[in-house]
Design an enzyme around this catalytic site. Structure first.
Site, PDB file in Angstrom:
ATOM      1  N   ASP A  42      -8.071  -5.263  -0.075  1.00 56.47           N
ATOM      2  CA  ASP A  42      -8.579  -5.946  -1.265  1.00 56.47           C
ATOM      3  C   ASP A  42      -8.269  -7.423  -1.282  1.00 56.47           C
ATOM      4  O   ASP A  42      -8.875  -8.186  -2.027  1.00 56.47           O
ATOM      5  CB  ASP A  42      -7.993  -5.303  -2.525  1.00 56.47           C
ATOM      6  CG  ASP A  42      -8.522  -3.910  -2.705  1.00 56.47           C
ATOM      7  OD1 ASP A  42      -9.713  -3.726  -2.450  1.00 56.47           O
ATOM      8  OD2 ASP A  42      -7.754  -3.018  -3.070  1.00 56.47           O
TER       9      ASP A  42
ATOM     10  N   HIS B  95       0.853  -1.185   0.000  1.00 49.59           N
ATOM     11  CA  HIS B  95       0.000   0.000   0.000  1.00 49.59           C
ATOM     12  C   HIS B  95       0.884   1.228   0.000  1.00 49.59           C
ATOM     13  O   HIS B  95       1.947   1.220   0.625  1.00 49.59           O
ATOM     14  CB  HIS B  95      -0.910   0.011   1.231  1.00 49.59           C
ATOM     15  CG  HIS B  95      -2.072   0.926   1.067  1.00 49.59           C
ATOM     16  ND1 HIS B  95      -1.993   2.260   1.365  1.00 49.59           N
ATOM     17  CD2 HIS B  95      -3.316   0.700   0.597  1.00 49.59           C
ATOM     18  CE1 HIS B  95      -3.158   2.816   1.083  1.00 49.59           C
ATOM     19  NE2 HIS B  95      -3.970   1.905   0.612  1.00 49.59           N
TER      20      HIS B  95
HETATM   21  N1  CMC Z   1       4.274  -7.321  -5.145  1.00 46.37           N
HETATM   22  C1  CMC Z   1       5.621  -7.331  -5.253  1.00 46.37           C
HETATM   23  N2  CMC Z   1       6.412  -6.273  -4.978  1.00 46.37           N
HETATM   24  C2  CMC Z   1       5.809  -5.147  -4.574  1.00 46.37           C
HETATM   25  C3  CMC Z   1       4.403  -5.060  -4.432  1.00 46.37           C
HETATM   26  C4  CMC Z   1       3.635  -6.197  -4.730  1.00 46.37           C
HETATM   27  N3  CMC Z   1       2.306  -6.177  -4.608  1.00 46.37           N
HETATM   28  N4  CMC Z   1       4.082  -3.804  -4.012  1.00 46.37           N
HETATM   29  C5  CMC Z   1       5.231  -3.134  -3.895  1.00 46.37           C
HETATM   30  N5  CMC Z   1       6.286  -3.938  -4.232  1.00 46.37           N
HETATM   31  C6  CMC Z   1       7.714  -3.590  -4.137  1.00 46.37           C
HETATM   32  C7  CMC Z   1       8.149  -2.663  -5.270  1.00 46.37           C
HETATM   33  O1  CMC Z   1       8.608  -3.385  -6.392  1.00 46.37           O
HETATM   34  C8  CMC Z   1       9.239  -1.865  -4.609  1.00 46.37           C
HETATM   35  O2  CMC Z   1      10.406  -2.672  -4.558  1.00 46.37           O
HETATM   36  P1  CMC Z   1      11.874  -1.997  -4.623  1.00 46.37           P
HETATM   37  O3  CMC Z   1      11.962  -1.109  -3.419  1.00 46.37           O
HETATM   38  O4  CMC Z   1      12.824  -3.143  -4.595  1.00 46.37           O
HETATM   39  O5  CMC Z   1      11.923  -1.233  -5.917  1.00 46.37           O
HETATM   40  C9  CMC Z   1       8.750  -1.702  -3.164  1.00 46.37           C
HETATM   41  O6  CMC Z   1       7.887  -2.830  -2.930  1.00 46.37           O
HETATM   42  C10 CMC Z   1       7.975  -0.407  -2.911  1.00 46.37           C
HETATM   43  O7  CMC Z   1       6.893  -0.380  -3.839  1.00 46.37           O
HETATM   44  P2  CMC Z   1       6.355   0.914  -4.593  1.00 46.37           P
HETATM   45  O8  CMC Z   1       5.830   0.524  -5.927  1.00 46.37           O
HETATM   46  O9  CMC Z   1       7.369   2.012  -4.540  1.00 46.37           O
HETATM   47  O10 CMC Z   1       5.172   1.314  -3.666  1.00 46.37           O
HETATM   48  P3  CMC Z   1       4.000   2.262  -4.069  1.00 46.37           P
HETATM   49  O11 CMC Z   1       3.633   2.962  -2.822  1.00 46.37           O
HETATM   50  O12 CMC Z   1       4.332   3.092  -5.243  1.00 46.37           O
HETATM   51  O13 CMC Z   1       2.858   1.233  -4.540  1.00 46.37           O
HETATM   52  C11 CMC Z   1       0.926  -0.104  -4.576  1.00 46.37           C
HETATM   53  C12 CMC Z   1       1.781   0.892  -3.771  1.00 46.37           C
HETATM   54  C13 CMC Z   1      -0.370  -0.355  -3.835  1.00 46.37           C
HETATM   55  C14 CMC Z   1       0.579   0.524  -5.941  1.00 46.37           C
HETATM   56  C15 CMC Z   1       1.737  -1.402  -4.774  1.00 46.37           C
HETATM   57  O14 CMC Z   1       2.060  -1.956  -3.513  1.00 46.37           O
HETATM   58  C16 CMC Z   1       0.985  -2.438  -5.622  1.00 46.37           C
HETATM   59  O15 CMC Z   1       1.050  -2.364  -6.859  1.00 46.37           O
HETATM   60  N6  CMC Z   1       0.260  -3.416  -4.966  1.00 46.37           N
HETATM   61  C17 CMC Z   1      -0.524  -4.377  -5.682  1.00 46.37           C
HETATM   62  C18 CMC Z   1      -1.836  -3.744  -6.094  1.00 46.37           C
HETATM   63  C19 CMC Z   1      -2.800  -3.580  -4.925  1.00 46.37           C
HETATM   64  O16 CMC Z   1      -3.015  -4.502  -4.157  1.00 46.37           O
HETATM   65  N7  CMC Z   1      -3.397  -2.384  -4.839  1.00 46.37           N
HETATM   66  C20 CMC Z   1      -4.428  -2.102  -3.840  1.00 46.37           C
HETATM   67  C21 CMC Z   1      -4.034  -1.049  -2.884  1.00 46.37           C
HETATM   68  S1  CMC Z   1      -5.183  -1.000  -1.508  1.00 46.37           S
HETATM   69  C22 CMC Z   1      -6.632  -0.420  -2.181  1.00 46.37           C
HETATM   70  C23 CMC Z   1      -6.628   1.045  -2.372  1.00 46.37           C
HETATM   71  O17 CMC Z   1      -6.494   1.781  -1.379  1.00 46.37           O
HETATM   72  O18 CMC Z   1      -6.812   1.467  -3.530  1.00 46.37           O
END
Ligand code: CMC
Length: 434
Positions: free
Chosen positions: A369, A311
């Site tokens: 989710d 998240h």
């Molecule tokens: N699976 C694998 N790796 C992940 C995931 C995941 N679901 N989420 C984050 N990472 C890794 C990412 O690759 C990064 O690694 P590194 O530091 O080595 O580059 C690290 O964790 C930090 O991730 P980020 O992309 O910088 O984090 P963010 O804050 O930009 O993304 C997110 C948040 C929700 C978009 C992401 O965690 C994601 O894509 N999750 C899966 C989709 C999901 O479940 N979304 C629902 C969110 S809750 C409902 C809502 O409030 O909308």
């Protein structure tokens, strides 16, 4: 070279030696905020913050999140208390007006929302313009946007009464629109709302009743549905809420703004994640395949991510996920689903991800989710409707934030700047010289 000096932040340009004092604003809880509104005018620089990870776009009194501690408050009330003791319409009142209603206020609000649930008859024709196989989120975007073409009498955004009428209409009609989108996709007649049912019961009735057969609402299922609605009702300045605010900042009407929010919610990184969780679990198929998919999720060259994990704000257990996990077990118990392979798979995946160093280090916990999809599936709601339900629940958050924005005298049209990396000015080259 920055230093914080009580309520002033001093910014120094090392190259020129110039320094500027930036005011520091204090919230009621949470970190202080550096006020950069005069930064460009005073320093000739602006900030660069893609994804707005360090940028507060507004002042708000509605929802507070402490992502490190796993805290979520609506108007100060912890989400677990609301999920346990309140109900969705009471929570809507709280988000809209700032306080829990007294018994008279609650009964009037419930009555008013209940009496706005029907859609204009002309919408039947509107629905029939869509292909039967249209994704219900596509239908929602279109139909909600079209509300402004039907309810002209509440479009003056500077009139608080108009704003409230539009807010009530949106909260009340979203479940009807959602259920009709579903009925249309399966070729069944639309089921009209029933005023003797609660908000969640009425939604299940409109989804599952047919003219040939009444739907007997199961109290455990309607309670779980109500709880899901509460848990998704608001979530601070997330992508869709920020979209609603940005659309609204230009003076657009509330129905158009909420349609914009629905479009933003649709993406798999946001509201589309609950549908994506089920798609992913189906793709993984069996517990034996989990390790392969966890490996894929960790591979930087592979775009695969574990849906339902991680998240932007929570770097601890999502407090909504905790409530949802409990609800999930209650629903499956009530329905006598003791051996649901997808749930077994989900639980095994949760365990492995919670222990895996990659996920632990990055604080990637299961989010809301992860569990909501399993509950929806058990209730009989098809996967394509999952994000639609999120939109139904979040409408009150969007509209409360939209109202707050309109009432904020410091509000301006949202207009971010950019770091331009394109060509400098150059002369046009005629076609025969290229
Ligand atoms: N699976 C694998 N790796 C992940 C995931 C995941 N679901 N989420 C984050 N990472 C890794 C990412 O690759 C990064 O690694 P590194 O530091 O080595 O580059 C690290 O964790 C930090 O991730 P980020 O992309 O910088 O984090 P963010 O804050 O930009 O993304 C997110 C948040 C929700 C978009 C992401 O965690 C994601 O894509 N999750 C899966 C989709 C999901 O479940 N979304 C629902 C969110 S809750 C409902 C809502 O409030 O909308």
């Amino acid at each position: 070279m920055n230093q914080k000096n009580s309520n002033i932040f001093i910014l120094t340009n090392n190259a020129t030696g110039d320094s500027w004092e930036l005011p520091v604003l204090e919230g009621s809880v949470g970190p202080d905020v550096i006020d950069v509104r005069r930064l460009y005018a005073d320093t000739d620089h602006f900030t660069y913050d893609p994804g707005f990870t360090s940028t507060g776009s507004c002042k708000s009194k509605i929802t507070y999140i402490d992502g490190d501690e796993g805290v979520l408050l609506y108007r100060g009330y912890p989400i677990d208390q609301l999920a346990d003791k309140s109900d969705y319409l009471e929570t809507c009142y709280l988000l809209l007006y700032g306080e829990l209603p007294n018994p008279e206020e609650k009964s009037k609000f419930v009555n008013d929302i209940t009496h706005h649930t029907m859609l204009h008859e002309q919408f039947n024709a509107f629905f029939h313009g869509f292909r039967r196989d249209a994704h219900p989120m596509a239908v929602m975007c279109g139909v909600v946007g079209a509300l402004s073409a039907f309810y002209h009498d509440s479009l003056d955004i500077n009139d608080p009464h108009h704003r409230m009428v539009s807010s009530y209409r949106l909260i009340a009609k979203m479940p009807t629109i959602a259920a009709q989108a579903f009925k249309y996709s399966i070729g069944q007649p639309f089921i009209q709302p029933r005023n003797d049912l609660s908000f969640a019961e009425n939604f299940l009735h409109m989804m599952f009743a047919t003219p040939a057969e009444e739907y007997k609402v199961n109290k455990t299922l309607s309670k779980a549905m109500d709880r899901i609605l509460i848990l998704h009702a608001d979530h601070e300045q997330n992508a869709s809420t920020s979209t609603v605010r940005l659309a609204g900042s230009s003076g657009a009407n509330p129905f158009a703004c909420i349609a914009a929010g629905i479009a933003s919610l649709w993406g798999p990184a946001h509201g589309g994640a609950n549908e994506a969780v089920l798609t992913m679990l189906n793709e993984i198929g069996t517990v034996d395949n989990i390790n392969k998919y966890v490996k894929k999720a960790k591979d930087k060259d592979d775009p695969f991510r574990l849906m339902g994990f991680g998240h932007r704000v929570y770097k601890n257990f999502d407090p909504r996920a905790k409530v949802m996990q409990q609800s999930c077990h209650e629903v499956l118990g009530e329905l006598g689903i003791t051996n649901e392979p997808l749930l077994d798979l989900a639980m095994a995946l949760e365990k492995i991800a919670l222990e895996d160093e990659y996920f632990v280090e990055r604080k990637l916990y299961p989010n809301v989710d992860f569990y909501s999809g399993i509950i929806f599936k058990a209730i009989g709601i098809p996967e394509s409707m999952f994000t639609v339900l999120f939109a139904v629940a979040r409408t009150v958050g969007w509209i409360s934030q939209w109202n707050e924005m309109i009432e904020d005298p410091t509000q301006k049209i949202g207009r971010p700047r950019q770091l331009y990396l394109g060509e400098d000015v150059r002369d046009y080259i005629p076609l025969d010289k290229r």
